[in-house]
Design a protein around this motif. Sequence first.
Motif, mmCIF file in Angstrom:
data_model
loop_
_atom_site.group_PDB
_atom_site.id
_atom_site.type_symbol
_atom_site.label_atom_id
_atom_site.label_comp_id
_atom_site.label_asym_id
_atom_site.label_seq_id
_atom_site.Cartn_x
_atom_site.Cartn_y
_atom_site.Cartn_z
ATOM 1 N N GLU A 24 -5.689 -2.399 12.065
ATOM 2 C CA GLU A 24 -7.097 -2.704 11.759
ATOM 3 C C GLU A 24 -7.336 -4.207 11.763
ATOM 4 N N LYS A 25 -6.428 -4.939 11.101
ATOM 5 C CA LYS A 25 -6.559 -6.405 11.013
ATOM 6 C C LYS A 25 -6.516 -7.034 12.409
ATOM 7 N N LYS A 26 -5.534 -6.574 13.182
ATOM 8 C CA LYS A 26 -5.375 -7.140 14.529
ATOM 9 C C LYS A 26 -6.613 -6.862 15.366
ATOM 10 N N ALA A 27 -7.137 -5.646 15.237
ATOM 11 C CA ALA A 27 -8.342 -5.274 15.985
ATOM 12 C C ALA A 27 -9.507 -6.180 15.588
ATOM 13 N N ALA A 28 -9.484 -6.629 14.319
ATOM 14 C CA ALA A 28 -10.552 -7.509 13.833
ATOM 15 C C ALA A 28 -10.275 -8.975 14.190
ATOM 16 N N GLY A 29 -9.222 -9.222 14.951
ATOM 17 C CA GLY A 29 -8.954 -10.582 15.428
ATOM 18 C C GLY A 29 -8.064 -11.420 14.533
ATOM 19 N N VAL A 30 -7.497 -10.833 13.477
ATOM 20 C CA VAL A 30 -6.627 -11.595 12.579
ATOM 21 C C VAL A 30 -5.233 -11.744 13.214
ATOM 22 N N TRP A 326 14.280 -11.506 -1.788
ATOM 23 C CA TRP A 326 13.714 -10.606 -2.797
ATOM 24 C C TRP A 326 13.208 -11.481 -3.923
ATOM 25 N N ALA A 327 11.941 -11.382 -4.228
ATOM 26 C CA ALA A 327 11.374 -12.333 -5.185
ATOM 27 C C ALA A 327 10.410 -11.635 -6.132
ATOM 28 N N PRO A 328 10.283 -12.168 -7.356
ATOM 29 C CA PRO A 328 9.362 -11.557 -8.323
ATOM 30 C C PRO A 328 7.904 -11.823 -7.955
ATOM 31 N N VAL A 329 7.084 -10.823 -8.167
ATOM 32 C CA VAL A 329 5.647 -10.937 -7.906
ATOM 33 C C VAL A 329 5.055 -11.943 -8.897
ATOM 34 N N PRO A 330 4.226 -12.891 -8.407
ATOM 35 C CA PRO A 330 3.609 -13.859 -9.320
ATOM 36 C C PRO A 330 2.771 -13.153 -10.397
ATOM 37 N N ALA A 331 2.619 -13.815 -11.533
ATOM 38 C CA ALA A 331 1.834 -13.237 -12.628
ATOM 39 C C ALA A 331 0.394 -12.995 -12.172
ATOM 40 N N GLY A 332 -0.236 -11.998 -12.770
ATOM 41 C CA GLY A 332 -1.654 -11.779 -12.510
ATOM 42 C C GLY A 332 -1.949 -10.645 -11.555
ATOM 43 N N TYR A 333 -0.911 -9.984 -11.055
ATOM 44 C CA TYR A 333 -1.133 -8.835 -10.178
ATOM 45 C C TYR A 333 -0.658 -7.573 -10.881
ATOM 46 N N GLU A 334 -1.415 -6.507 -10.730
ATOM 47 C CA GLU A 334 -1.079 -5.299 -11.503
ATOM 48 C C GLU A 334 0.149 -4.585 -10.950
ATOM 49 N N SER A 335 0.460 -4.832 -9.676
ATOM 50 C CA SER A 335 1.656 -4.211 -9.092
ATOM 51 C C SER A 335 2.086 -5.018 -7.880
ATOM 52 N N ALA A 336 3.316 -4.734 -7.422
ATOM 53 C CA ALA A 336 3.804 -5.393 -6.214
ATOM 54 C C ALA A 336 2.909 -5.020 -5.030
ATOM 55 N N ALA A 337 2.476 -3.758 -4.998
ATOM 56 C CA ALA A 337 1.626 -3.311 -3.893
ATOM 57 C C ALA A 337 0.311 -4.089 -3.879
ATOM 58 N N ALA A 338 -0.241 -4.339 -5.081
ATOM 59 C CA ALA A 338 -1.509 -5.084 -5.166
ATOM 60 C C ALA A 338 -1.313 -6.506 -4.637
ATOM 61 N N TYR A 339 -0.183 -7.130 -4.982
ATOM 62 C CA TYR A 339 0.096 -8.480 -4.498
ATOM 63 C C TYR A 339 0.250 -8.482 -2.973
ATOM 64 N N CYS A 340 0.998 -7.528 -2.450
ATOM 65 C CA CYS A 340 1.234 -7.480 -1.000
ATOM 66 C C CYS A 340 -0.061 -7.221 -0.245
ATOM 67 N N GLU A 341 -0.917 -6.410 -0.826
ATOM 68 C CA GLU A 341 -2.205 -6.153 -0.199
ATOM 69 C C GLU A 341 -3.043 -7.430 -0.172
ATOM 70 N N HIS A 342 -2.996 -8.173 -1.284
ATOM 71 C CA HIS A 342 -3.702 -9.453 -1.383
ATOM 72 C C HIS A 342 -3.192 -10.422 -0.309
ATOM 73 N N VAL A 343 -1.870 -10.480 -0.141
ATOM 74 C CA VAL A 343 -1.278 -11.396 0.844
ATOM 75 C C VAL A 343 -1.696 -10.988 2.259
ATOM 76 N N LEU A 344 -1.763 -9.708 2.519
ATOM 77 C CA LEU A 344 -2.204 -9.256 3.842
ATOM 78 C C LEU A 344 -3.687 -9.583 4.056
ATOM 79 N N GLU A 345 -4.495 -9.285 3.045
ATOM 80 C CA GLU A 345 -5.933 -9.506 3.164
ATOM 81 C C GLU A 345 -6.259 -10.984 3.338
ATOM 82 N N GLU A 346 -5.654 -11.830 2.490
ATOM 83 C CA GLU A 346 -6.053 -13.236 2.426
ATOM 84 C C GLU A 346 -5.260 -14.135 3.372
ATOM 85 N N ALA A 347 -4.008 -13.750 3.668
ATOM 86 C CA ALA A 347 -3.164 -14.639 4.480
ATOM 87 C C ALA A 347 -2.787 -14.009 5.822
#
Length: 387
Positions: A24-30, A326-347
Motif C-alpha cells: 500500500e505504501k509503495k503504491a502511494a509513492g513512499v 534486538w532493541a527495547p521499544v522506546p517509552a511511550g508506545y503501548e506495544s512493540a507492534a504500535a512502535y513498528c507501525e509508527h516507524v512504518l507510517e512516519e519513516a
Amino acid sequence: MRPSRRLDLIPPYLFAQLERKIAEKKAAGVDVISLGIGDPDTPTYAPIVSAMQAAVADPGTHQYPSNRGRAEFREAVAAFYARRFGVTLDPDTEVMPAIGAKECIFNLNLAFLDPEDVALASDPGYPVYTGGPTLVGARAVLMPLVPSLGFAPDLDAISAQDAARAKLMFLNYPNNPTGAVVPDGLFERVVAFAREHDVLVVHDNAYSETTYDGYVAPSFLAAPGAKEVGVEVFSLSKGYNMTGWRCAFIAGNAEAIAQYWRLKSNVDSGLFEAVQLAGVAALDPSVDAEVAAMNEVYKRRRDLVCDALRAAGVDVTPPKGTIYVWAPVPAGYESAAAYCEHVLEEAGVVISPGGAYGASGEGFFRISLTTPDERLLEAVERIKQLG
Ligand SMILES: *Cc1c(COP(=O)(O)O)cnc(C)c1O
C-alpha cells in the motif's frame, strides 16, 4: 473447502499482514526500506556457485536423491564439525542432509510428538518451534528467554508436569531474534535436564558462522553428553548466503536421526544432489575467508545501526552474532507492534515487532542487517529523526 482445525490454530504468518501494508505504501509513492526479514542481500560465494554449476551439468545428480544423502556430503559435514567445533561425527549414522533447517525442525515434530506430548520452545523464537508442535496436534510450552540471564531459559521454571510431557526442546544460539550468544554453562545444564526428563534437544544452529568481535560460537554437540540427548540442525542459509538453495543438515544422536530418516522416507525424496555437492564446497576451509569478509560487512552495519539507535536514545547492546539487532521499544508506545507501525507510517521503514516472535519478545523490536549499507544508513537516519 474446510481446512483442518490444526491449520486454523496457526496464527497468520508474521510478514503477510506487513507485506500488504508495504505494498500500500509503495503504491502511494513512499520509498519503503525493509529491515524486516533476515535474508542475505549479497550473492552466494563464488566457489559454491561454481561447484553447483559443475554438479548440475553432471547427469549423476539428476535422479532421485536418497534421503540419507551422498557420502561426500556426510563426510564433508563430519570434517567440518571436526575442524570447526572439535566434534566427532560418524558420517554413516550421525549426519543426514535436510531441505533447509525449517523442514528438518518441522519434521522432527512429526517424528517425535503425539497429541498428549509437549515441545519446549524458546520464546521469543523461530516460529516453527511453536507452529510445528501445533500443526502435528501436540502442544508447545514456551520457555521465556530471560534478558537478565543472557537470554537463557530458566530451566527450573519449567513445571514438573510440562517436563514430564516434554519430548522435544528447541534452542537456538547465536539466537534469532535476540542476537544473544549461548550463556556460559547453558548447554551443560540443558544436557542434564534432557537426561533427567528424557527429552530430545534440538539445537537450531543457523548462525554459528556469523559472529563478531572475535567471538567463536560453539556447537551444542561439543557439550559433554550432548550427542546422547540431542541433535543439531545446521543451516547453510545465513552464513553462506544460501537461503534460496535449501541446504542444511541434522547431526548428532544416531537414533534420533534414524527416526527422522524413517519419517522423511514417507514425506519427501531428499535434497537435490547438486545442492549437496554445493554444500560440500561451502564447508571447505577455502570458503572461510568469504565468510569472514561477510562478517566484516555485517559488523559494520551492526555498528552503524547501534550508533544511530543510541543517538536516538535507544538502549541497545550490539550483538556478538546473528544478522539482527534486538532493541527495547522506546517509552511511550503501548506495544512493540504500535512502535513498528509508527516507524512504518512516519519513516517508511519496516522493522519487526518482538511480540511476533513470541510473548517474551514484547517490548522489543528487531532490525535485520541484510540491507546494503547506504539504504540501512538512510533507514536509521529516518528512525533517528523520529526521535
Ligand atoms: C533463518 C533461520 C532458519 C531457517 O533455516 P533454513 O535452513 O533456511 O530453513 C532456522 N532457524 C533460525 C533460527 C533462523 O533464523
